[in-house]
Structures are given as structure tokens and as C-alpha cells.
Design an enzyme around this catalytic site. Structure first.
Site, mmCIF file in Angstrom:
data_model
loop_
_atom_site.group_PDB
_atom_site.id
_atom_site.type_symbol
_atom_site.label_atom_id
_atom_site.label_comp_id
_atom_site.label_asym_id
_atom_site.label_seq_id
_atom_site.Cartn_x
_atom_site.Cartn_y
_atom_site.Cartn_z
ATOM 1 N N CYS A 125 0.825 -1.214 0.000
ATOM 2 C CA CYS A 125 0.000 0.000 0.000
ATOM 3 C C CYS A 125 0.858 1.263 0.000
ATOM 4 O O CYS A 125 1.544 1.544 0.979
ATOM 5 C CB CYS A 125 -0.924 -0.024 1.217
ATOM 6 S SG CYS A 125 -1.921 1.445 1.348
ATOM 7 N N ASP A 141 10.954 -15.594 2.120
ATOM 8 C CA ASP A 141 12.418 -15.513 2.116
ATOM 9 C C ASP A 141 13.051 -15.921 3.442
ATOM 10 O O ASP A 141 14.250 -16.110 3.505
ATOM 11 C CB ASP A 141 12.892 -14.064 1.857
ATOM 12 C CG ASP A 141 12.365 -13.541 0.541
ATOM 13 O OD1 ASP A 141 11.983 -14.370 -0.294
ATOM 14 O OD2 ASP A 141 12.328 -12.316 0.360
#
Length: 704
Positions: free
Chosen positions: A10, A87
Site C-alpha cells: 500500500c 524468504d
């Protein structure tokens, strides 16, 4: 997979106006507790939002959007973070939600590529995700035994091009038909210049002329259904997040809930964010050893294990210990056993020992099925299911004399046993026989490997994760078969002997309505309550049910009995089907967790053997007859610990072959709450707020 409630990066939340609007939205709904699931970006943003909160409310009051009453009423915002990022790049957490599933995707691809690479004698360069973090690249390299790995935290030394090409051509010369090179997308050299998969490919083609292909995995890694590990991790973390919010006060810092080993912990959000930024800074400034250390003990361990196992030193450089170590598999096959044998053989050789492989467990030992095994013999074993050495359930007691003979003939100075409950019993028998046979006065270590996860002294055993994934996948498929025929309840029988681990955890991962296990006795009233619960559920929009039953949970309430009871009681409301999963739970390629757990725990066990051999070598021979020279290496909460098998006796229920206390029973209520039963949850085990530990440089930790 993915996220049902949706996710977005966002832009407007990065501006104060955006955060002002967000604060207004929360106040209008009376919300002052926020659980944020995301990566370091989302969590950094959430922390800033909390710091600005009182200022935002004042500004809203000045603009007349909220009244003074609201400012008082909603004065504090509590935030708890859960790290959802494939990750695994967030410091302070061993495993982030989604990492294990991403590894599943990578390993599926690598396994598939290995078969084609073998056929064509090709070299494959695989690019995996990780712009700033090499975790996925490193762990998948460990899990498939890759020839070379490039990660941002640990760039190769000057002249790596020559070193790598020499290594690849040596492997070819040793009749290895394929080479696999894994590159993290953010890989760099020691001058911070990017190393791309194309660059690596061109290098191999120009220098060696090998047929080389590049595969970029890309967004495949984010997709697919979550693995069993991720489902259970996320469920546990969700509970932890709520408990942390309930206990939060205006003075407690915003925290992140995470897993350390098998233990839930809470860490201050800001410390984790700062540490994560420190890693990046260290990498930018070329302080790479520092970057690895900041990543945490789990990352450092992975890297050290990979370095140990991937490169064979020339014979001239290896120490000569003159010790012979035998490795054997005992009990039923479990996925990951071969990864453990490979690690044992290679670490043992690095330590200077001669390693002997015993075929077919204690029975094969007695018959003299024993041979020396070399570095190359175990190449490619990590991804193989079952037990390549062969395994038997036979206990050593009836062969003691013959096994002692074999140990004398082959001059065996230490034993490493990889197996399940029989392996544990076997070591107890061998140590009891020490009085009679000097041959058994040597260091012996057991590495737990069984799908049942029923070995005392360890929270996990090699093979259980693979079996859980099989159960979860099957339950997912079975549930889909019900989507056409509405109102159906499936009764599924799982393995595990008397241990309810697979049934209970499988139920949690597959979203089951009930799980019947031996450890928690149940009677006809409970069965009746479950049937009534399912009848009520059928009136809602979800018109299917899933019930798991451990094979030995009750001798009278068999799978057939429960199936018939449900069929009768559910007449006119739902119909029933039953499924016995059987031996498919023992097979299949090992999951990434089992490959790495097997590799790391076994490497650690072999290092223990070396240490014990040095300690017990007197006057030209090894003599070890104390309890602490026969150990089981297990994962206990946060650490890997060596425990004398003699001391574990008091923790064992030998009749039912299970530990007297099992950690996962605390997760039982969670499964019931998720199946909409009213029950209470024991919060005594919930995480406490700790600080992010910076490891001292020489810390010897038992991290996985």
C-alpha cells in the site's frame, strides 16, 4: 494457499495522510488491537503506525472527525506481528510462515530437473527467490546436495570462477552425471557486483563446454497449497498472537511472535526490524561474516553444514584418526534416513574416520553384511525416500555374540544408529551387554528416525514431517471429493502405533473435526457428542466432515466401529466413507524439513562421536563404559541435546512404545477450538517476551 482476505503493497500507508485515514477507520469500528501478518515492510509500517497513534488521534479530533471521548477511549493501539514471508529474511525468527512451502516448491522442481539432467549429462543453473536473503537458496542447496550455491550474505572468494569450474569437472570425472548450481536472485561477488544465473551459465559453457541450462523459478515459489509444517506453524503462531494481544499493556513494546526451535517466543518488533536492517547494512559495507552472524544461529548452522558436506577435501588434507565408525538403519523405513546416512559418512570422513555401512540393521550386522563406504557412494542420497542401506526391526539381543564378533573383526570403534523405537531398544540392549562383551564398550549414538515420532527424548524424528505431508495432501484430496456429493463425513485411519502424533497433527493441518488418539482416552459419550456436532455442522454452508483415527487408539472402537456408528447416527443427515492410509505414509521423497533435519542432526551426532572417541581412547584402544557414552540426540524445545539412553528409561512407556510426556498434546485444544468446540486452552506454555539474542562469535549452540 495465498491469502483469502487479500494482501497489497500500500503506497498511501507510507504517507501520513494514509495512516490518518487508517486510524479513523479503526476508531470508527472501535478497534485497538491489530495483528499484522507480513514481511519486514508491513511490520516496520505497523510499528510506525503504533508510534504515531496518539498523534493521529489528536489530529483527527482537531479536524472534528472524532470527539474527545473517542481519543480517551481508544488511547492505545496494541500491535502483534506474525512474520509471513517466503524468504525467511526476518531476524530473530527461525522459520517464517511460508518458507517451508516455498522450499517444497523448489525441491519439487529440483527433483524433477535432476532426472532429466542425469539422462542428458547436463548442468543446471537454478535461480531461486531472495533479493536480500540467501535462506531459500542455501537450504535448497543443502536439501538437494547442489554442487555450488551463490547467496548475498556469503559471496565467493576472489577467483571463484576457477574454483567452481575445477569442482564441476572433478565431479564429472568421478562419474557424477549432473551438476546443479543454485543462485539466489540477489547473489553478489565480494565487490558487491551481481552474479546472475546467465553469467554462471556462460562461464560453465565457455570454460568447460558442458551442456548447461538455466531455470528461473520465479513466482512458482509463492504459490501452491501450504505444507503441513506451515499450516501447523501458522496455527500455533495465530494462538500466540492472540495471547500476546490479550496480555499487552500500553507499556509493552509491539512484539513479533515466532518459533525458536520448537518453542514459541515473543520478540520486540523494533529489535527485529533493526537487526534485519543491520544485516543489509553489513552486506552493503562488505562485512559478510558479520551479515551471516546477524542472520542468526539457524542460518549460520545451515551454511556451515553445507560447506562441510559439499566439498571433499583432497585425501592429503584430511586428518587420519585410525578410527572405524559403523552406521546402520534400524526399524521401519522413514523418509530422510538416507540424508542422515549421507551426512554421517561425509562428516565422518572429514573428521578422518573410516566409515562402514551396515546393511539390513542388526540382523545384517550379525550376518557380516558390512562394507566400507566412501564420499562418492552417498552422492544424490538426500532426495531418496526409504532406506538405501536396508532396515530391519530385529533387535540385537538374540545376536549379541555374532555382532560382537563382527565389531571385533572389522575393528569398529563407534556406532551410529539411525532409526525408531527399535533403535532405542537396541542401544539399551547393547549397553546392558557391555558387562559381558568388551566390544560394546564404544561410543554409540542414536538419531531418531520414524514416521510415528514416538521416540523419547526428541520433539521431532526424521520422517514424521514427510508422513504428515502425505496425510495432509490425502485429506485435502478426500475433502475435495465431497464437494460434489454434499453432506459426507470421512473417517481416516493413520499410522503411528500407539502414538497419536500423526493423527493429531494431521487433523490440525487438514482442519479435521475430530482426532481419536490413544493418549487421550475417549468413551461412547464423546463419540456421541462428535456425531451431534457434525449433525449441527451439516446445517451450515460447510457440508462435509473429516475425522482422523490413530490405528491403535482403542481396541474396541475400531475404524469400522466408528464408521458404522457414524453411519447409523447420521442417517438422513450425512453419509460416511472410510479410508485407511496405510504404508503410503512411510514412503515418498523426503520433505525439505526431513532432508535438512536429517542432515544437520546426523552431522552433529558424528561430531559427538569424534569427540567421544578422543575422550575414551586410552593405551591404544577405545574403551567407553559409562552411561554418557550411549546417547540419543534429540530436539528438545529449542536445542539439540545428547541424552544418555539410560536416563530416558524413566520417561518411556515401554508397553505402548511412547514417551510418557509429549509436547504436542498441548495443541489438542487448538484443534478442537478450530473445529468450533467450546474448550479451554492452556496458556502456561505461551511465549515470554525476550530480547533478540546476538550470538557471541564462538557460541556453540544446539540450533537446528
Amino acid at each position: 494457499g495465498g491469502t483469502v482476505i487479500g494482501s497489497a503493497r500500500c503506497k498511501s500507508f507510507r504517507t501520513r495522510e494514509g495512516r490518518l485515514q487508517a486510524a479513523l477507520n479503526l476508531v470508527q469500528r472501535g478497534i485497538t488491537n491489530l495483528c499484522v501478518i507480513g514481511g519486514d515492510g508491513s511490520l516496520t509500517g505497523a510499528n510506525l503506525f503504533r508510534e504515531e497513534w496518539s498523534g493521529l488521534l489528536e489530529e483527527l479530533a482537531q479536524k472534528g472527525k472524532i470527539d474527545a471521548e473517542a481519543v480517551k477511549k481508544y488511547a492505545y493501539l496494541n500491535i502483534v506481528g506474525m512474520v509471513g514471508s517466503i524468504d525467511n529474511d526476518f531476524c530473530g525468527t527461525d522459520m517464517t510462515i511460508g518458507t517451508d512451502s516455498a522450499l517444497h516448491r523448489i525441491i519439487e522442481v529440483v527433483d524433477a530437473i535432476m532426472t532429466t539432467a542425469q539422462s542428458h549429462q547436463r548442468t543446471f543453473v537454478l535461480e531461486v527467490m531472495g533479493r536480500h536473503c540467501g535462506y531459500l537458496a542455501l537450504v535448497s542447496a543443502l536439501a538437494c546436495g547442489a554442487d555450488w550455491v551463490f547467496i548475498p550474505e556469503y559471496p565467493p572468494e576472489e577467483g571463484w570462477e576457477d574454483t567452481m569450474c575445477v569442482k564441476l569437472s572433478e565431479n564429472r570425472a568421478r562419474k557424477k552425471r549432473l551438476n546443479i548450481i543454485i543462485v539466489a536472485e540477489g547473489a553478489i561477488d565480494c565487490h558487491n557486483k551481481p552474479i546472475t544465473s546467465e553469467k554462471v551459465k556462460d562461464l560453465v559453457v565457455q570454460r568447460l563446454g558442458f551442456d548447461t541450462r538455466v531455470t528461473i523459478l520465479g513466482h512458482v515459489q509463492r504459490g501452491g497449497t501450504p505444507s503441513a509444517f506451515d499450516r501447523i506453524l501458522a496455527s500455533r503462531m495465530g494462538v500466540e498472537a492472540v495471547l500476546a494481544l490479550l496480555e499487552a499493556t500500553p507499556d509493552t513494546p509491539a512484539c513479533v511472535v515466532s518459533l525458536s526451535g520448537n518453542q514459541a517466543v515473543r520478540l520486540p518488533l523494533m529489535e527485529c526490524v533493526q537487526m534485519t536492517q543491520e544485516v543489509q547494512k553489513a552486506m552493503d559495507e562488505g562485512r559478510f561474516l558479520e551479515a551471516v552472524r546477524l542472520r542468526g544461529r539457524s542460518f549460520e548452522n545451515n551454511l556451515n553444514t553445507y560447506k562441510l558436506l559439499s566439498h571433499k577435501k583432497p585425501d592429503a588434507e584430511l586428518p587420519k584418526s585410525n578410527f572405524n565408525v559403523a552406521v546402520l538403519n534400524v526399524g521401519a523405513p522413514a523418509a530422510g534416513m538416507n540424508a542422515a546416512v549421507r551426512a554421517a559418512v561425509r562428516v565422518g570422513m572429514t573428521e578422518g574416520h573410516k566409515i562402514f555401512a551396515v546393511i539390513d540393521g542388526f540382523e545384517g550386522f550379525a550376518k557380516g553384511k558390512i562394507k566400507e563406504i566412501s564420499w562418492g557412494d552417498v552422492g544424490g542420497w538426500t532426495g531418496q525416500g526409504g532406506s538405501i542401506l536396508g532396515t530391519k526391526r530385529t533387535l540385537p539381543a538374540k545376536y549379541l555374540e555374532k555382532i560382537a564378533d563382527q565389531m571385533r573383526t572389522n575393528n569398529i570403534n563407534a556406532l551410529m544408529v539411525i532409526g525408531g523405537f527399535e533403535a532405542y531398544l537396541g542401544l539399551l540392549e547393547l549397553s546392558a551387554a557391555r558387562e559381558k562383551y568388551d566390544e560394546f564398550c564404544v561410543p554409540m549414538v542414536m538419531v531418531p528416525a520414524t514416521v510415528s515420532n514416538n521416540v523419547p527424548g526428541s520433539d521431532f524424528s526424521i520422517g514424521a514431517d514427510t508422513a504428515l505431508n502425505t496425510i495432509t495432501d490425502t485429506c485435502d484430496r478426500i475433502k475435495q471429493s465431497a464437494s460434489g456429493t454434499k453432506r459426507r463425513v470421512f473417517i481416516i485411519e493413520t499410522m503411528g502405533g500407539y502414538c497419536g502424533y500423526l493423527a493429531n497433527m494431521g487433523a490440525l493441518a487438514a482442519g479435521a473435526d475430530a482426532a481419536y488418539i490413544f493418549e487421550e482416552q475417549f468413551d461412547i459419550r464423546e463419540l456421541q457428542a462428535n456425531v451431534e456436532h457434525l449433525t449441527e455442522k451439516m446445517k451450515t454452508s460447510i457440508q462435509r466432515g473429516l475425522v482422523l483415527r490413530n490405528e491403535n487408539c482403542n481396541e474396541n472402537y475400531t475404524t469400522d466401529f466408528i464408521y458404522q456408528l457414524y453411519s447409523e447416527e447420521g442417517k438422513g443427515v450425512f453419509d460416511c466413507r472410510k479410508n485407511v492410509l496405510g504404508h503410503m505414509q512411510q514412503g515418498g521423497a523426503p520433505s525439505p524439513f526431513d532432508r535438512n533435519f536429517g542432515t544437520k542432526i546426523s552431522a552433529k551426532a558424528m561430531q559427538w562421536i569424534s569427540k567421544k572417541l578422543k575422550e575414551t581412547y586410552r593405551k591404544g584402544k577405545v574403551f567407553a563404559n559409562t552411561d554418557d557414552s550411549v546417547c540419543l540426540l534429540g530436539m528438545r524445545r529449542r536445542n539439540l541435546v545428547f541424552q544418555p539412553v539410560a536416563e530416558l528409561k524413566s520417561e518411556t512407556d515401554f508397553v505402548h512404545r511412547i514417551p510418557k510426556e509429549q509436547w504436542w498434546l498441548k495443541l489438542r485444544p487448538l484443534m478442537k477450538i478450530l473445529a468450533k468446540y467450546k474448550t479451554s486452552y492452556d496458556v502456561s506454555d505461551s511465549g515470554r517476551l525476550e530480547h533478540v539474542a546476538m550470538l557471541p562469535k564462538e557460541a556453540e549452540t544446539g540450533a537446528i
